[in-house]
Design an enzyme around this catalytic site. Structure first.
Site, short mmCIF file in Angstrom:
data_model
loop_
_atom_site.label_atom_id
_atom_site.label_comp_id
_atom_site.label_asym_id
_atom_site.label_seq_id
_atom_site.Cartn_x
_atom_site.Cartn_y
_atom_site.Cartn_z
N GLU A 104 0.82 -1.21 0.00
CA GLU A 104 0.00 0.00 0.00
C GLU A 104 0.85 1.25 0.00
OE1 GLU A 104 -3.32 2.33 2.75
OE2 GLU A 104 -2.43 0.44 3.47
N HIS A 158 -4.93 6.31 0.28
CA HIS A 158 -4.82 4.98 0.87
C HIS A 158 -5.42 3.92 -0.04
CE1 HIS A 158 -3.50 5.82 5.07
NE2 HIS A 158 -3.89 7.02 4.73
N GLU A 206 -9.83 5.89 0.20
CA GLU A 206 -9.49 4.48 0.09
C GLU A 206 -9.81 4.07 -1.35
OE1 GLU A 206 -8.04 2.53 2.14
OE2 GLU A 206 -8.17 3.57 4.07
#
Length: 299
Positions: free
Chosen positions: A126, A181, A263
């Site tokens: 990530e 993210h 996200e």
């Protein structure tokens, strides 16, 4: 897990508490996207942080936030605006587990300085994803004249800690802060979501002045993200809106400027992972965020 705030990999959905965000969602919709917002729309901002200020409240080593270039910015629709991009995690966090596990104050409690983030099953981290997308996003915003700062650019051994990430945006007096993210949820959980700050007041946290503006920023990003990437809003968080409101993230609780977390997808689902590891899709993700930020700032 994939948050700057040590979030567990499976999160519970929370109802959207903000009337402003709901109003933004109702402006327009994207066909077949479960009522996701199609309005124009950011976890970070960044202006030089003094070493003494950083060291006083965060166990991470202090570093000056990174502007991309000293070359003059082009004149454009975002001239005079400051955007801080906060790439979630740091690729070197895993080498400094002791340091990132130290607790910091998030206003309403204490949490770990940072976490390592998640990864795809094939090992694409990530932290690598967030840096790549953040670089693309920076370039797109600068082309419109914005002053863009990163909270870090893999230029420090770990972190910054979540309290410092918030402080960077605050000290920059950023017009918008976006923390980039990717999630780490269960297989079958797909899609993106944008996390908005809840109304929080306690300790050193007071989001009362940024709840409404952050909701607008988040709704605009969500709408443009759908349009540009073709990805649907999360099927496991946000009730199909692509928006989630939380009160347990230090990066949001401690912000005094409009801020959201994005996200971009679920790294643990193979179909989402195929998108997240595709450079052309990452460019679309950056474009969707840039368009949403610009629409919010021009709004």
């Amino acid at each position: 897990m994939p948050y700057d705030d040590s979030v567990p990999p499976t999160r519970r959905a929370r109802p959207l508490l903000l009337a402003a965000a709901l109003a933004a969602l109702c402006l327009t919709t994207i066909t077949g996207c479960g009522g996701s917002p199609d309005t124009a729309e950011g976890k970070g901002a960044d202006a030089s942080v003094s070493p003494s200020a950083s060291a006083s409240t965060s166990p991470s080593a202090s570093a000056t936030p990174k502007a991309s270039s000293t070359a003059p910015l082009p004149q454009g629709p975002l001239t005079g605006r400051t955007v801080v991009i906060d790439p979630g995690h740091n690729p070197r966090n895993r080498e400094h587990t002791k340091e990132i596990n130290e607790q910091v104050d998030i206003g309403t409690g204490r949490k770990e300085c940072d976490t390592t983030g998640t990864s795809t099953d094939a090992g694409y981290a990530e932290a690598r994803f967030t840096l790549d997308v953040s670089h693309r996003l920076r370039e797109l915003l600068q082309a419109q004249g914005a002053r863009v700062l990163l909270t870090h650019d893999e230029d420090r051994p770990f972190g910054p800690c979540i309290d410092e990430r918030a402080r960077i945006g605050n000290e920059a007096k950023a017009d918008a802060v976006v923390s980039v993210h990717a999630d780490g949820s269960a297989v079958g959980n797909r899609g993106f979501h944008v996390i908005l700050p809840a109304a929080v007041k306690g300790g050193g946290a007071d989001t009362s002045k940024i709840v409404k503006s952050s909701a607008d920023l988040g709704a605009r990003i969500a709408g443009h993200f759908v349009r540009t990437t073709g990805s649907a809003p999360s099927n496991y968080i946000g009730g199909g809106t692509g928006l989630d409101t939380r009160d347990d993230l230090g990066g949001l609780n401690l912000s005094t400027v409009p801020k959201v977390f994005v996200e971009c997808g679920n790294m643990r689902d193979p179909k989402d992972a195929a998108l997240l590891t595709d450079a052309s899709w990452r460019q679309k993700a950056a474009q969707g965020m840039a368009d949403g930020i610009a629409a919010h700032l021009k709004g």
